[in-house]
Design a protein around this motif. Structure first.
Motif, short mmCIF file in Angstrom:
data_model
loop_
_atom_site.label_atom_id
_atom_site.label_comp_id
_atom_site.label_asym_id
_atom_site.label_seq_id
_atom_site.Cartn_x
_atom_site.Cartn_y
_atom_site.Cartn_z
N LEU A 108 0.83 -1.21 0.00
CA LEU A 108 0.00 0.00 0.00
C LEU A 108 0.86 1.26 0.00
O LEU A 108 0.53 2.25 -0.66
CB LEU A 108 -0.94 0.01 1.20
CG LEU A 108 -2.22 -0.79 1.04
CD1 LEU A 108 -3.00 -0.81 2.35
CD2 LEU A 108 -3.07 -0.24 -0.06
N GLY A 109 1.97 1.23 0.74
CA GLY A 109 2.90 2.36 0.73
C GLY A 109 3.51 2.56 -0.65
O GLY A 109 3.64 3.70 -1.12
N THR A 110 3.88 1.46 -1.29
CA THR A 110 4.43 1.54 -2.65
C THR A 110 3.39 2.10 -3.62
O THR A 110 3.71 2.96 -4.45
CB THR A 110 4.88 0.15 -3.12
OG1 THR A 110 5.83 -0.37 -2.20
CG2 THR A 110 5.49 0.20 -4.51
N LEU A 111 2.15 1.63 -3.50
CA LEU A 111 1.08 2.13 -4.36
C LEU A 111 0.83 3.61 -4.13
O LEU A 111 0.64 4.38 -5.08
CB LEU A 111 -0.21 1.33 -4.14
CG LEU A 111 -1.40 1.71 -5.01
CD1 LEU A 111 -1.09 1.48 -6.48
CD2 LEU A 111 -2.63 0.92 -4.59
N THR A 112 0.86 4.04 -2.87
CA THR A 112 0.65 5.46 -2.56
C THR A 112 1.75 6.32 -3.18
O THR A 112 1.46 7.36 -3.79
CB THR A 112 0.62 5.66 -1.03
OG1 THR A 112 -0.42 4.84 -0.49
CG2 THR A 112 0.38 7.10 -0.67
N TRP A 113 3.01 5.90 -3.03
CA TRP A 113 4.11 6.65 -3.64
C TRP A 113 4.00 6.68 -5.16
O TRP A 113 4.23 7.70 -5.80
CB TRP A 113 5.46 6.07 -3.24
CG TRP A 113 5.96 6.62 -1.95
CD1 TRP A 113 6.00 6.00 -0.75
CD2 TRP A 113 6.47 7.95 -1.73
NE1 TRP A 113 6.50 6.84 0.20
CE2 TRP A 113 6.80 8.04 -0.37
CE3 TRP A 113 6.66 9.05 -2.54
CZ2 TRP A 113 7.32 9.19 0.19
CZ3 TRP A 113 7.19 10.20 -1.99
CH2 TRP A 113 7.51 10.26 -0.64
N TYR A 114 3.63 5.56 -5.76
CA TYR A 114 3.50 5.52 -7.21
C TYR A 114 2.39 6.47 -7.68
O TYR A 114 2.58 7.21 -8.64
CB TYR A 114 3.21 4.09 -7.70
CG TYR A 114 3.04 4.06 -9.20
CD1 TYR A 114 4.16 3.99 -10.03
CD2 TYR A 114 1.80 4.16 -9.79
CE1 TYR A 114 4.03 4.01 -11.40
CE2 TYR A 114 1.65 4.18 -11.17
CZ TYR A 114 2.77 4.10 -11.96
OH TYR A 114 2.63 4.13 -13.32
N VAL A 115 1.24 6.42 -7.02
CA VAL A 115 0.12 7.27 -7.42
C VAL A 115 0.50 8.75 -7.27
O VAL A 115 0.20 9.56 -8.16
CB VAL A 115 -1.15 6.93 -6.61
CG1 VAL A 115 -2.22 7.98 -6.78
CG2 VAL A 115 -1.68 5.56 -7.01
N ALA A 116 1.20 9.09 -6.20
CA ALA A 116 1.61 10.49 -6.00
C ALA A 116 2.59 10.93 -7.09
O ALA A 116 2.43 12.02 -7.67
CB ALA A 116 2.23 10.66 -4.61
N CYS A 117 3.58 10.10 -7.37
CA CYS A 117 4.57 10.46 -8.41
C CYS A 117 3.94 10.48 -9.80
O CYS A 117 4.25 11.37 -10.61
CB CYS A 117 5.74 9.48 -8.37
SG CYS A 117 6.73 9.63 -6.87
N ALA A 118 3.08 9.51 -10.09
CA ALA A 118 2.43 9.47 -11.40
C ALA A 118 1.49 10.66 -11.57
O ALA A 118 1.44 11.27 -12.65
CB ALA A 118 1.65 8.16 -11.56
N ALA A 119 0.76 11.03 -10.52
CA ALA A 119 -0.12 12.20 -10.60
C ALA A 119 0.68 13.46 -10.84
O ALA A 119 0.28 14.33 -11.63
CB ALA A 119 -0.96 12.32 -9.33
#
Length: 186
Positions: free
Chosen positions: A10-21
């Protein structure tokens, strides 16, 4: 074996979503006002860049989201050991093919390892490259590599103690399968 709450994925997904956004917003800010056609009347490929960036960002999130939804799994019955080392496949390994199930520790990380017996019996699933991601990381961290090990799963992905996990597997394992705890007592 019950899996632990997927805080790391979930932490990895959160970081990915923030960077991708952030990347999508940056591309949209730079190229969002591009006209569809150039002054010459030709199609402007830069006008499609925000759409393609958003599509690639969404496609990149899919494997990370699947790793949150499809957690590692280890289960046993009297016929087979069932292992999902990652999010891709669930392997069914008949006990006739399993030589050893062991809990080991390498570089401070605890693993449940499975050694398959070589032989003519090819029933069940065969571990492929995509199933051996954890095993490759174990081999890099280990001094002697992962000789003889066919599959590995991180024990931190499961609730409970390694002793309890091994006892649950030993209850179903036939006598020819060695179930070993090679962990140092903490």
């Amino acid at each position: 074996m019950a899996t632990e709450f997927p805080s790391r994925p979930l932490g990895t997904l959160t970081w990915y979503v923030a960077c991708a956004a952030l990347a999508v917003l940056l591309v949209r800010a730079l190229f969002g006002d591009e006209p569809e056609t150039l002054d010459s009347g030709a199609h402007n490929p830069l006008a499609e860049l925000p759409m393609w960036t958003a599509g690639l960002a969404a496609a990149g999130a899919a494997p990370i989201a699947l790793s949150v939804a499809r957690r590692p799994r280890v289960a046993a019955n009297h016929f087979a050991l069932t292992v999902r080392p990652g999010w891709v496949r669930t392997l069914v390994l008949p006990w006739s093919r399993v030589g050893e199930v062991a809990a080991i520790e390498v570089a401070g990380e605890r693993y449940l390892t499975v050694r398959l017996q070589p032989g003519l019996d090819r029933t069940g699933s065969n571990p492929a490259w995509v199933d051996q991601t954890v095993l490759r990381k174990l081999a890099k961290a280990s001094d002697h590599g992962a000789r003889g090990i066919s599959l590995a799963v991180r024990l931190r992905d499961f609730n409970g103690s390694p002793d309890g996990h091994l006892a649950a597997l030993a209850a179903f394992a036939p006598d020819q399968v060695q179930v070993a705890n090679r962990l140092e007592k903490r």
